[in-house]
Design a protein around this motif. Sequence first.
Motif, PDB file in Angstrom:
ATOM      1  N   ALA A 115      30.267  57.395  63.306  1.00 37.31           N
ATOM      2  CA  ALA A 115      28.816  57.347  63.571  1.00 37.31           C
ATOM      3  C   ALA A 115      28.141  57.856  62.304  1.00 37.31           C
ATOM      4  N   TYR A 116      27.627  56.923  61.483  1.00 35.25           N
ATOM      5  CA  TYR A 116      27.082  57.273  60.166  1.00 35.25           C
ATOM      6  C   TYR A 116      25.597  57.606  60.303  1.00 35.25           C
ATOM      7  N   THR A 118      22.258  57.803  58.601  1.00 29.99           N
ATOM      8  CA  THR A 118      21.716  57.204  57.363  1.00 29.99           C
ATOM      9  C   THR A 118      20.799  58.179  56.621  1.00 29.99           C
ATOM     10  N   ARG A 119      20.225  59.155  57.316  1.00 28.62           N
ATOM     11  CA  ARG A 119      19.298  60.101  56.643  1.00 28.62           C
ATOM     12  C   ARG A 119      20.114  61.146  55.867  1.00 28.62           C
ATOM     13  N   ALA A 120      21.138  61.686  56.543  1.00 29.09           N
ATOM     14  CA  ALA A 120      21.931  62.762  55.933  1.00 29.09           C
ATOM     15  C   ALA A 120      23.069  62.215  55.085  1.00 29.09           C
ATOM     16  N   ARG A 121      23.343  60.893  55.246  1.00 31.84           N
ATOM     17  CA  ARG A 121      24.464  60.239  54.528  1.00 31.84           C
ATOM     18  C   ARG A 121      25.778  60.974  54.837  1.00 31.84           C
ATOM     19  N   LYS A 122      25.979  61.280  56.129  1.00 27.39           N
ATOM     20  CA  LYS A 122      27.218  61.916  56.603  1.00 27.39           C
ATOM     21  C   LYS A 122      27.648  61.208  57.885  1.00 27.39           C
ATOM     22  N   TYR A 123      28.931  61.202  58.180  1.00 33.84           N
ATOM     23  CA  TYR A 123      29.337  60.527  59.413  1.00 33.84           C
ATOM     24  C   TYR A 123      30.197  61.410  60.305  1.00 33.84           C
ATOM     25  N   SER A 124      30.132  61.114  61.618  1.00 36.38           N
ATOM     26  CA  SER A 124      31.015  61.740  62.607  1.00 36.38           C
ATOM     27  C   SER A 124      32.195  60.820  62.838  1.00 36.38           C
ATOM     28  N   ASN A 125      33.316  61.431  63.238  1.00 35.96           N
ATOM     29  CA  ASN A 125      34.567  60.691  63.385  1.00 35.96           C
ATOM     30  C   ASN A 125      35.051  60.849  64.823  1.00 35.96           C
ATOM     31  N   ASN A 126      35.505  59.755  65.449  1.00 32.04           N
ATOM     32  CA  ASN A 126      35.858  59.800  66.866  1.00 32.04           C
ATOM     33  C   ASN A 126      37.023  60.735  67.171  1.00 32.04           C
ATOM     34  N   SER A 127      38.035  60.797  66.293  1.00 29.73           N
ATOM     35  CA  SER A 127      39.198  61.652  66.605  1.00 29.73           C
ATOM     36  C   SER A 127      38.786  63.119  66.695  1.00 29.73           C
ATOM     37  N   PHE A 128      38.013  63.598  65.708  1.00 30.47           N
ATOM     38  CA  PHE A 128      37.574  65.001  65.729  1.00 30.47           C
ATOM     39  C   PHE A 128      36.665  65.238  66.936  1.00 30.47           C
ATOM     40  N   CYS A 129      35.706  64.316  67.160  1.00 26.05           N
ATOM     41  CA  CYS A 129      34.726  64.531  68.241  1.00 26.05           C
ATOM     42  C   CYS A 129      35.371  64.451  69.623  1.00 26.05           C
ATOM     43  N   THR A 130      36.374  63.582  69.779  1.00 25.20           N
ATOM     44  CA  THR A 130      37.084  63.527  71.059  1.00 25.20           C
ATOM     45  C   THR A 130      37.836  64.836  71.280  1.00 25.20           C
ATOM     46  N   ALA A 131      38.516  65.318  70.237  1.00 25.77           N
ATOM     47  CA  ALA A 131      39.235  66.593  70.350  1.00 25.77           C
ATOM     48  C   ALA A 131      38.265  67.719  70.705  1.00 25.77           C
ATOM     49  N   SER A 132      37.148  67.812  70.013  1.00 30.59           N
ATOM     50  CA  SER A 132      36.233  68.934  70.265  1.00 30.59           C
ATOM     51  C   SER A 132      35.550  68.799  71.622  1.00 30.59           C
ATOM     52  N   GLY A 133      35.320  67.570  72.078  1.00 29.60           N
ATOM     53  CA  GLY A 133      34.725  67.382  73.403  1.00 29.60           C
ATOM     54  C   GLY A 133      35.663  67.838  74.506  1.00 29.60           C
ATOM     55  N   TYR A 134      36.924  67.444  74.415  1.00 26.46           N
ATOM     56  CA  TYR A 134      37.887  67.810  75.459  1.00 26.46           C
ATOM     57  C   TYR A 134      38.274  69.291  75.403  1.00 26.46           C
ATOM     58  N   VAL A 135      38.165  69.898  74.206  1.00 31.76           N
ATOM     59  CA  VAL A 135      38.374  71.355  74.101  1.00 31.76           C
ATOM     60  C   VAL A 135      37.201  72.077  74.760  1.00 31.76           C
ATOM     61  N   ALA A 136      35.987  71.596  74.537  1.00 28.08           N
ATOM     62  CA  ALA A 136      34.795  72.208  75.175  1.00 28.08           C
ATOM     63  C   ALA A 136      34.903  72.100  76.699  1.00 28.08           C
ATOM     64  N   VAL A 137      35.387  70.967  77.182  1.00 32.20           N
ATOM     65  CA  VAL A 137      35.538  70.756  78.622  1.00 32.20           C
ATOM     66  C   VAL A 137      36.568  71.716  79.207  1.00 32.20           C
ATOM     67  N   LEU A 138      37.702  71.871  78.498  1.00 29.62           N
ATOM     68  CA  LEU A 138      38.751  72.793  78.976  1.00 29.62           C
ATOM     69  C   LEU A 138      38.223  74.219  78.979  1.00 29.62           C
ATOM     70  N   ASN A 139      37.464  74.571  77.952  1.00 31.59           N
ATOM     71  CA  ASN A 139      36.882  75.918  77.865  1.00 31.59           C
ATOM     72  C   ASN A 139      35.948  76.166  79.060  1.00 31.59           C
TER      73      ASN A 139
END
Length: 276
Positions: A115-116, A118-139
């Motif tokens: 998920a790029y 365009t303003r910040a010229r930075k992108y999110s990555n599905n593998s990291f975000c899926t991991a952090s989402g499921y860790v937040a859910v477990l927490n």
Amino acid sequence: MTRLTDDDVKNISNTLEDVNQMLVRTAGMTTKQMACDAVSIVPESIDLDDYYVGVVPITSGMGVITRFSESVADICRALDMDAFVTSTYDVTGLAEALSKDPDIVFLADDYEFIAYNTRARKYSNNSFCTASGYVAVLNGAAKGLIGKTVLVVGAGRVGSRAAGLLLARGAKVGITDIDTAKAHAVAKENPGVKVIEDVGEAISSNDLILNASPAHIDSKYIREGAIISSPGVPHTFDGEAYAKATIIHDPLDIGVAVMAVQSASFSCPDKRKCRR
Ligand code: PYL
């Protein structure tokens, strides 16, 4: 990375509210609250309805997954973002998206899903975000992880990232994978993570599990009252497993919601962080 099928994706758009309710019931947080917690963002600090999002279907490799892009757009709309799917594909689709001046562009081939912003010229990555989402859910479901033991099943792109994120939340982390070399590599990368060789034994002796593996887990190994946060696809837990444990899964929503919030946060004027 295991690839989603048309079948995995076909009902996502009509089950977003079910996932939201499931997260409230099991983890005490809505999809938006989960996504903010996953990337340490104060929910009140970001107005997701300010963001315009384009999704571009990509035909490379094994090609387009039916309704994949439409599901991504609907997940963003459920977060109050304004989202569109381009009518063209690949580079032409990207040009079509950029001509509408979006804040964020989602694109996925068979290896990367980003998920790029365009303003910040930075992108999110599905593998990291899926991991952090499921860790937040477990927490949330475990009411905190500090000092608690969590077993990560699967040392792939999601499991390896989840191990580090669990350590960061104060958990004691064990990791197991049928390829023990992959588990050892994660342990080397994340000092403190313990490698567990016997998968069955590991699962039957843990109450908190993050399952990031495509392999089937036989319900006979699952402890009564266990909590299993499970991004793994294909999702093959049976009725017996659901009767014994709290199992949290969806094929795309949690990971994409975290991508949307993290990518939006890259250009959010108010940089307030979650307390952690
Ligand atoms: C993001 C999912 C989660 C698990 N596996 C990942 C996957 O299936 N990746 C492939 C996505 C292909 C999308 C296709 C399209 O429709 O644009 N290129």
